[in-house]
Motif scaffolding. Sequence first.
Motif, PDB file in Angstrom:
ATOM      1  N   SER A  67      -9.648  -4.781 -11.602  1.00  0.00           N
ATOM      2  CA  SER A  67      -9.171  -5.505 -10.427  1.00  0.00           C
ATOM      3  C   SER A  67      -9.352  -4.620  -9.202  1.00  0.00           C
ATOM      4  O   SER A  67      -9.113  -3.407  -9.264  1.00  0.00           O
ATOM      5  N   THR A  68      -9.792  -5.226  -8.122  1.00  0.00           N
ATOM      6  CA  THR A  68      -9.943  -4.513  -6.846  1.00  0.00           C
ATOM      7  C   THR A  68      -9.082  -5.219  -5.805  1.00  0.00           C
ATOM      8  O   THR A  68      -9.223  -6.428  -5.600  1.00  0.00           O
ATOM      9  N   VAL A  69      -8.188  -4.467  -5.183  1.00  0.00           N
ATOM     10  CA  VAL A  69      -7.236  -5.053  -4.237  1.00  0.00           C
ATOM     11  C   VAL A  69      -7.302  -4.280  -2.924  1.00  0.00           C
ATOM     12  O   VAL A  69      -7.223  -3.047  -2.915  1.00  0.00           O
ATOM     13  N   VAL A  70      -7.449  -5.009  -1.833  1.00  0.00           N
ATOM     14  CA  VAL A  70      -7.370  -4.414  -0.499  1.00  0.00           C
ATOM     15  C   VAL A  70      -5.926  -4.547  -0.026  1.00  0.00           C
ATOM     16  O   VAL A  70      -5.364  -5.646  -0.018  1.00  0.00           O
ATOM     17  N   VAL A  71      -5.321  -3.422   0.331  1.00  0.00           N
ATOM     18  CA  VAL A  71      -3.909  -3.415   0.702  1.00  0.00           C
ATOM     19  C   VAL A  71      -3.721  -2.741   2.049  1.00  0.00           C
ATOM     20  O   VAL A  71      -4.560  -1.954   2.493  1.00  0.00           O
ATOM     21  N   LYS A  72      -2.600  -3.060   2.674  1.00  0.00           N
ATOM     22  CA  LYS A  72      -2.177  -2.354   3.887  1.00  0.00           C
ATOM     23  C   LYS A  72      -1.035  -1.423   3.509  1.00  0.00           C
ATOM     24  O   LYS A  72      -0.069  -1.847   2.869  1.00  0.00           O
ATOM     25  N   LEU A  73      -1.168  -0.159   3.906  1.00  0.00           N
ATOM     26  CA  LEU A  73      -0.142   0.836   3.611  1.00  0.00           C
ATOM     27  C   LEU A  73       0.687   1.056   4.868  1.00  0.00           C
ATOM     28  O   LEU A  73       0.145   1.394   5.922  1.00  0.00           O
ATOM     29  N   ASN A  74       2.004   0.886   4.751  1.00  0.00           N
ATOM     30  CA  ASN A  74       2.889   0.925   5.911  1.00  0.00           C
ATOM     31  C   ASN A  74       3.781   2.157   5.913  1.00  0.00           C
ATOM     32  O   ASN A  74       3.909   2.865   4.910  1.00  0.00           O
ATOM     33  N   TYR A  75       4.393   2.398   7.056  1.00  0.00           N
ATOM     34  CA  TYR A  75       5.439   3.403   7.257  1.00  0.00           C
ATOM     35  C   TYR A  75       4.931   4.838   7.087  1.00  0.00           C
ATOM     36  O   TYR A  75       5.740   5.754   6.862  1.00  0.00           O
ATOM     37  N   LYS A 260       3.826  -7.619  16.486  1.00  0.00           N
ATOM     38  CA  LYS A 260       4.105  -8.850  15.744  1.00  0.00           C
ATOM     39  C   LYS A 260       3.123  -9.032  14.585  1.00  0.00           C
ATOM     40  O   LYS A 260       3.512  -9.489  13.503  1.00  0.00           O
ATOM     41  N   ASP A 261       1.853  -8.680  14.830  1.00  0.00           N
ATOM     42  CA  ASP A 261       0.873  -8.751  13.745  1.00  0.00           C
ATOM     43  C   ASP A 261       1.212  -7.762  12.624  1.00  0.00           C
ATOM     44  O   ASP A 261       1.056  -8.076  11.434  1.00  0.00           O
ATOM     45  N   GLU A 262       1.673  -6.579  13.018  1.00  0.00           N
ATOM     46  CA  GLU A 262       2.049  -5.584  12.018  1.00  0.00           C
ATOM     47  C   GLU A 262       3.278  -6.023  11.234  1.00  0.00           C
ATOM     48  O   GLU A 262       3.397  -5.728  10.043  1.00  0.00           O
ATOM     49  N   MET A 263       4.191  -6.733  11.894  1.00  0.00           N
ATOM     50  CA  MET A 263       5.396  -7.189  11.213  1.00  0.00           C
ATOM     51  C   MET A 263       5.068  -8.097  10.037  1.00  0.00           C
ATOM     52  O   MET A 263       5.734  -8.065   8.995  1.00  0.00           O
ATOM     53  N   VAL A 264       4.028  -8.914  10.212  1.00  0.00           N
ATOM     54  CA  VAL A 264       3.646  -9.845   9.150  1.00  0.00           C
ATOM     55  C   VAL A 264       3.235  -9.093   7.889  1.00  0.00           C
ATOM     56  O   VAL A 264       3.517  -9.538   6.768  1.00  0.00           O
ATOM     57  N   LEU A 265       2.568  -7.941   8.074  1.00  0.00           N
ATOM     58  CA  LEU A 265       2.049  -7.177   6.940  1.00  0.00           C
ATOM     59  C   LEU A 265       2.855  -5.907   6.670  1.00  0.00           C
ATOM     60  O   LEU A 265       2.344  -4.969   6.072  1.00  0.00           O
ATOM     61  N   SER A 266       4.113  -5.891   7.128  1.00  0.00           N
ATOM     62  CA  SER A 266       4.926  -4.682   6.977  1.00  0.00           C
ATOM     63  C   SER A 266       6.219  -4.943   6.206  1.00  0.00           C
ATOM     64  O   SER A 266       7.210  -4.240   6.403  1.00  0.00           O
ATOM     65  N   LEU A 273      -3.729  -7.954   0.828  1.00  0.00           N
ATOM     66  CA  LEU A 273      -4.249  -8.810   1.892  1.00  0.00           C
ATOM     67  C   LEU A 273      -4.921 -10.073   1.361  1.00  0.00           C
ATOM     68  O   LEU A 273      -5.453 -10.854   2.143  1.00  0.00           O
ATOM     69  N   HIS A 274      -4.897 -10.269   0.045  1.00  0.00           N
ATOM     70  CA  HIS A 274      -5.550 -11.444  -0.538  1.00  0.00           C
ATOM     71  C   HIS A 274      -4.931 -11.728  -1.902  1.00  0.00           C
ATOM     72  O   HIS A 274      -4.081 -10.971  -2.397  1.00  0.00           O
ATOM     73  N   GLU A 275      -5.362 -12.808  -2.502  1.00  0.00           N
ATOM     74  CA  GLU A 275      -4.851 -13.180  -3.821  1.00  0.00           C
ATOM     75  C   GLU A 275      -5.298 -12.159  -4.873  1.00  0.00           C
ATOM     76  O   GLU A 275      -6.442 -11.716  -4.880  1.00  0.00           O
ATOM     77  N   LEU A 276      -4.377 -11.814  -5.750  1.00  0.00           N
ATOM     78  CA  LEU A 276      -4.685 -10.850  -6.809  1.00  0.00           C
ATOM     79  C   LEU A 276      -5.494 -11.524  -7.905  1.00  0.00           C
ATOM     80  O   LEU A 276      -5.127 -12.598  -8.393  1.00  0.00           O
ATOM     81  N   GLN A 277      -6.579 -10.884  -8.305  1.00  0.00           N
ATOM     82  CA  GLN A 277      -7.449 -11.427  -9.348  1.00  0.00           C
ATOM     83  C   GLN A 277      -7.916 -10.295 -10.257  1.00  0.00           C
ATOM     84  O   GLN A 277      -7.933  -9.126  -9.869  1.00  0.00           O
TER      85      GLN A 277
END
Length: 323
Positions: A67-75, A260-266, A273-277
């Motif tokens: 599985s390959t997942v693109v993620v956003k890492l916060n904080y 506000k955009d960061e809040m959505v992904l934080s 950032l997408h469906e896990l497959q």
Amino acid sequence: MAQEHNDEVDLVYVINKIKEIVKGWIVLLFKAIDYAIKFWWVILLLIIVGFGFGWYKVKDQKLSRKSTVVVKLNYDLQPYVDNATLLYNSKAKKYDSIFLTKTGFSPWNPEVKEVFMEPIIDFKDITDEYQINERSLDMLLSRMEFDEENTLNDVLVKKYDYFKLDLSLSGYATPEDVQKFIDYINNDARLSTYKAEAQKNMEAQIAHNDKSLALIDGVFESYLSTENGGTDIGPRDKGFDLNELMDAKLLVQDRNQILKDEMVLSKDILVPLHELQTRDADGRLLNKKHIIYPILLVFLFFLFAYLRYVFVYLRRIANENEA
């Protein structure tokens, strides 16, 4: 003259030895081919048996998945995520039953076997970060030394928020198991207070910016009201520059939109950032037992035949010496 003659003799001796070795290998190869022709039915039987047994072993086998997942890492918690990933990989390799059971994975055959994390590099972000143009960036990178142990990712890894996770999975793994690994990263109780405080600070910044925008709009409304003949509700600076105020408003608006955009992904430390497959892993030759077993059996057949040939040859020499 005598030295030259000796050199010529040595050279001829070496050439003759090489010829003898090559001739010996050719003779051995011919004997092997002759032996294979003589016992072709044994080789065919070994191939059939090996293929059948290998097919029986793999017909119900679950192939590995990935599985390959693109993620956003916060904080700014990349050191924590790196350490947590290394810890998981170590525990999974050792089949640590306590750790794996606690994280929701099978201790006998962990659904997530290994995880690699790689930053997604955007050179536009680099130029924005360092306030340099493409030429200056080229000069900066040309002065850095990169090799297999010190790659560009290692140098610039802390400058990015987006990463690619490559997960090696068992044949029974599902997207829910991928989510379990992400939950393992996100559900560290010691970081819950830190996450809540970071989200609270971000919400406070947005609220403060909204208030600043409202005040700026109030100044514009007051100015327009006065220009249209209304009552001036306060003192006005004749040298006041509305263009600067408009620039400040645009700057605050842009910053607020980014927040506000960061809040959505934080909402968490790692946010997909997408469906896990999941998908089938690239086939490994070692998993193709119906191919490996016939080759192995034929190889062992020739190996034992060669050892028998060597044994008979040495025994004949021993008998000749005794005679």
